[in-house]
Scaffold this motif. Structure first.
Motif, short mmCIF file in Angstrom:
data_model
loop_
_atom_site.label_atom_id
_atom_site.label_comp_id
_atom_site.label_asym_id
_atom_site.label_seq_id
_atom_site.Cartn_x
_atom_site.Cartn_y
_atom_site.Cartn_z
N HIS A 242 44.44 47.85 55.79
CA HIS A 242 43.95 48.86 54.85
C HIS A 242 44.48 48.64 53.44
CE1 HIS A 242 42.74 52.15 57.99
NE2 HIS A 242 42.11 50.99 58.16
N TYR A 243 45.26 47.54 53.26
CA TYR A 243 45.90 47.28 51.97
C TYR A 243 45.71 45.81 51.59
CZ TYR A 243 47.63 51.70 53.50
OH TYR A 243 47.66 52.98 53.98
N GLY A 244 45.80 45.54 50.29
CA GLY A 244 45.54 44.20 49.79
C GLY A 244 44.18 44.09 49.12
N ALA A 266 46.87 39.08 48.02
CA ALA A 266 47.82 39.64 47.06
C ALA A 266 47.22 39.55 45.66
CB ALA A 266 49.16 38.90 47.13
N HIS A 267 46.22 40.40 45.42
CA HIS A 267 45.54 40.38 44.13
C HIS A 267 46.51 40.71 43.00
CE1 HIS A 267 41.38 40.15 45.60
NE2 HIS A 267 41.72 40.99 46.55
N ASP A 277 22.52 41.29 32.14
CA ASP A 277 21.66 42.18 32.93
C ASP A 277 22.41 43.38 33.50
OD1 ASP A 277 23.19 41.00 34.88
OD2 ASP A 277 21.53 40.03 35.93
N GLY A 278 23.66 43.58 33.09
CA GLY A 278 24.43 44.72 33.55
C GLY A 278 25.30 44.46 34.76
N ARG A 279 25.08 43.34 35.44
CA ARG A 279 25.98 42.97 36.53
C ARG A 279 27.31 42.49 35.94
NH1 ARG A 279 24.05 38.45 39.59
NH2 ARG A 279 23.14 37.76 37.60
N CYS A 280 28.29 42.25 36.80
CA CYS A 280 29.60 41.84 36.33
C CYS A 280 30.13 40.67 37.15
CB CYS A 280 30.60 42.99 36.41
SG CYS A 280 30.37 44.27 35.17
N VAL A 281 30.95 39.87 36.48
CA VAL A 281 31.76 38.85 37.14
C VAL A 281 33.21 39.32 37.08
CG1 VAL A 281 32.59 36.47 37.01
CG2 VAL A 281 30.18 36.98 36.55
N VAL A 282 33.92 39.17 38.20
CA VAL A 282 35.32 39.57 38.27
C VAL A 282 36.14 38.37 38.73
CG1 VAL A 282 37.01 41.18 39.23
CG2 VAL A 282 34.63 41.92 38.89
N TYR A 283 37.15 38.01 37.94
CA TYR A 283 38.07 36.94 38.31
C TYR A 283 39.36 37.55 38.85
CZ TYR A 283 35.11 33.74 35.61
OH TYR A 283 34.06 33.01 35.13
N THR A 284 39.88 36.96 39.92
CA THR A 284 41.14 37.45 40.47
C THR A 284 41.90 36.29 41.12
OG1 THR A 284 42.14 39.11 41.93
CG2 THR A 284 40.09 38.11 42.67
N GLY A 285 43.23 36.41 41.13
CA GLY A 285 44.07 35.38 41.74
C GLY A 285 44.95 35.97 42.81
N ASP A 286 45.34 35.15 43.76
CA ASP A 286 46.20 35.55 44.88
C ASP A 286 47.61 35.08 44.56
OD1 ASP A 286 47.42 36.11 47.27
OD2 ASP A 286 46.00 35.01 48.51
N ASP A 287 48.48 36.02 44.18
CA ASP A 287 49.81 35.68 43.68
C ASP A 287 50.77 35.37 44.83
OD1 ASP A 287 52.11 35.29 42.30
OD2 ASP A 287 52.38 37.37 41.68
#
Length: 538
Positions: A242-244, A266-267, A277-287
């Motif tokens: 439920h976490y992460g 581990a975001h 067009d209103g959509r989004c790109v999200v970048y994230t890394g696992d620390d």
């Protein structure tokens, strides 16, 4: 007189740095205001040189917040500060985001992450073993704070007693934005490990659950459960699954949801780039050592609950889609997309993602659009000082291909180690913080760097490309969450976990910010002064 080899190397690295930023030629950025380093080198020797911006700090281990000449700071918030009746600021503040109230830039809602706890400091070194009351207190310290702030003659301060002050904690119910239950539940109890984050175009904050295993442990591959550092599972049996997650919170209501589509790891951050067009790109890394960089492309405008998640192979420059339906190797291991997202790290390895050196913050240069990734360190690979990567998408931000280069490395030559949070000021100036662990500060591999710092890299002028230390943190602390306000004339900064290496009340390693024999406290500070005024106005 010919320059020394060291001077020539330094000049080459500065030039190379500007080229990596994409600001080494006018054609690259389309801005005639940015002079070429090469052009500066063609100026006759008799021409006057522009004055240096400032002399950077030298590394040191001192229990105070040190700043270069021309800057000062004021405290905005501190751990345990009352906000209104029954509500106080949580422990170990991290990421900061500001949401101005309609019609004003001088009043708004400040979101503050509270990443984790130091039990010894929280409970004043006792008692042991942990009690139910201590467990309940710990759950109230993490998550995030919504703080109603206003700019006054004394600077940015909380509005006393405002009903807009709110808390999100490890007891706040948060639904999963997903069409099937996660380990038998449609909602999670609380958010925790809240490290860095991002802001959406529609005015919500993304807060990232990083080291969730500290709180509730982790599920092993054989189905057994690894215990946690804090032992919370001894009081309640909540599933680690439920976490992460990346959690989206509306700061106006403190209501939120967990974005399952972005996967579980581990975001460290969730940096949002809107598409036309209103959509989004999200970048994230696992620390975590030898984990991965991810990119998410949403399906619909103003909605991050559905989309395609990719993991990076930086050897081939390919974004690999983590889509169960399209990947035979994922089908062979997992029963559906939900299992893929819960077991994100394993899924990335199956597809051949490239292990990284603890990818932490990811930010996008507002001038060039390049994507920068700080990789803090990797002791398993004998990398003690880390580096920053630059990613160039080959096409728009939804492209399946990219080019990546290491453009700035930590070490004695550059004067920093373990890069962490990155920020661009309103003019596009490049800033970053460092994250040497408290137990490593001053030890053999980290002796040249002193306490953690805040660094600025000018992109023009006589110091262009130099890494300049602007601030030095108190003992055991790091700077996090850099946030520019007032057109770049104010920098909000979290001073996180001073004194966390303390072993006893009579042997505190820090007494910041109050000094004397006081207990250390994480704080949010506002940095300002003539130097920031100058940098904002140039």
């Amino acid at each position: 007189m010919l320059p020394s080899d060291a001077a020539a190397t330094s000049q080459l690295s500065r030039r190379r740095f500007l080229e990596f930023l994409g600001r080494g030629t006018l054609a690259a950025v389309g801005l005639s205001a940015l002079p070429l380093l090469e052009a500066c080198q063609r100026v006759p020797l008799a021409a006057p040189k522009p004055p240096r911006l400032f002399d950077p700090l030298a590394p040191a281990i001192e229990d105070r917040l040190r700043l270069v000449e021309g800057l000062n700071y004021r405290e905005v918030l501190r751990w345990e500060q009352p906000l209104r009746e029954g509500l106080q600021v949580g422990m170990h503040n991290d990421y900061l985001a500001f949401f101005p109230l309609p019609g004003t830039a001088d009043e708004g809602l400040l979101w503050v992450n509270h990443e984790y706890i130091t039990p010894a400091l929280l409970h004043r070194f006792g008692p042991a073993p942990k009690t139910r009351a201590q467990f309940d207190r710990e759950r109230s310290e993490v998550g995030g704070s919504v703080v109603h702030v206003r700019k006054t003659a004394q600077g940015w301060q909380p509005v006393p007693g405002s009903e807009r002050h709110q808390r999100v904690t490890a007891t706040t119910p948060l639904p999963f934005a997903w069409d099937v239950p996660i380990v038998g539940a449609r909602q999670a109890i609380g958010t925790l490990g809240n490290c860095a984050g991002g802001v959406t175009p529609w005015g919500t904050v993304l807060t990232c659950e990083e080291n969730y295993d500290l709180f509730w442990g982790e599920r092993q591959s054989d189905g057994s459960r690894r215990s946690s550092l804090y032992g919370w599972e001894n009081f309640e049996n909540l599933p680690p699954e439920h976490y992460g997650w990346v959690v989206e919170i509306d700061p106006a209501t403190a209501q939120g949801k967990k974005l399952v589509a972005l996967g579980r790891c581990a975001h460290e951050c969730a940096t949002v780039h809107p598409l036309p067009d209103g959509r989004c790109v999200v970048y994230t890394g696992d620390d975590k050592e030898n984990e991965f960089i991810y990119k998410f492309v949403s399906d619909q405008p103003n909605d991050l609950s559905r989309g395609t998640l990719y993991v990076a192979n930086t050897e081939t420059g390919t974004w690999l889609p983590l889509v169960w339906a399209d990947q035979p190797d994922l089908k062979a291991r997992f029963k559906d997309q939900t299992e893929v997202l819960i077991n994100l790290r394993e899924a990335g390895r199956i597809l051949g993602a490239t292990p990284q050196h603890r990818p932490e913050d990811i930010e996008i240069d507002p001038r060039t659009g390049h994507v920068f990734v700080s990789c803090t360190m990797n002791k398993s690979k004998a990398d003690y000082t880390g580096h920053i990567l630059r990613i160039d998408e080959l096409g728009d931000y939804t492209s399946p291909s990219f080019r990546v280069e290491r453009f700035l490395s930590g070490g004695p030559d550059t004067g920093f180690a373990c890069p962490d949070n990155i920020a661009f000021d309103p003019r596009g100036g490049f800033w970053f913080t460092s994250d040497i662990a408290g137990y490593d500060i001053g030890t053999a591999n980290f002796a040249p760097f002193g306490n953690n710092g805040l660094f600025y890299v000018p992109t023009e002028g006589p110091q262009a490309g130099e890494v300049l230390q602007v601030a030095s943190a108190p003992n055991d602390a790091e700077f996090t969450g850099p946030l520019f306000l007032d057109g770049g004339r104010t920098l909000l900064l979290s001073v996180q976990h001073p004194g966390e290496e303390s072993k006893a009340p009579e042997a505190l390693t820090s007494h910041w910010p109050d000094g004397g024999t006081s207990y250390p406290r994480s704080c949010v500070v506002a940095i300002s002064g003539p130097l920031l005024d100058t940098l904002a106005a140039v």
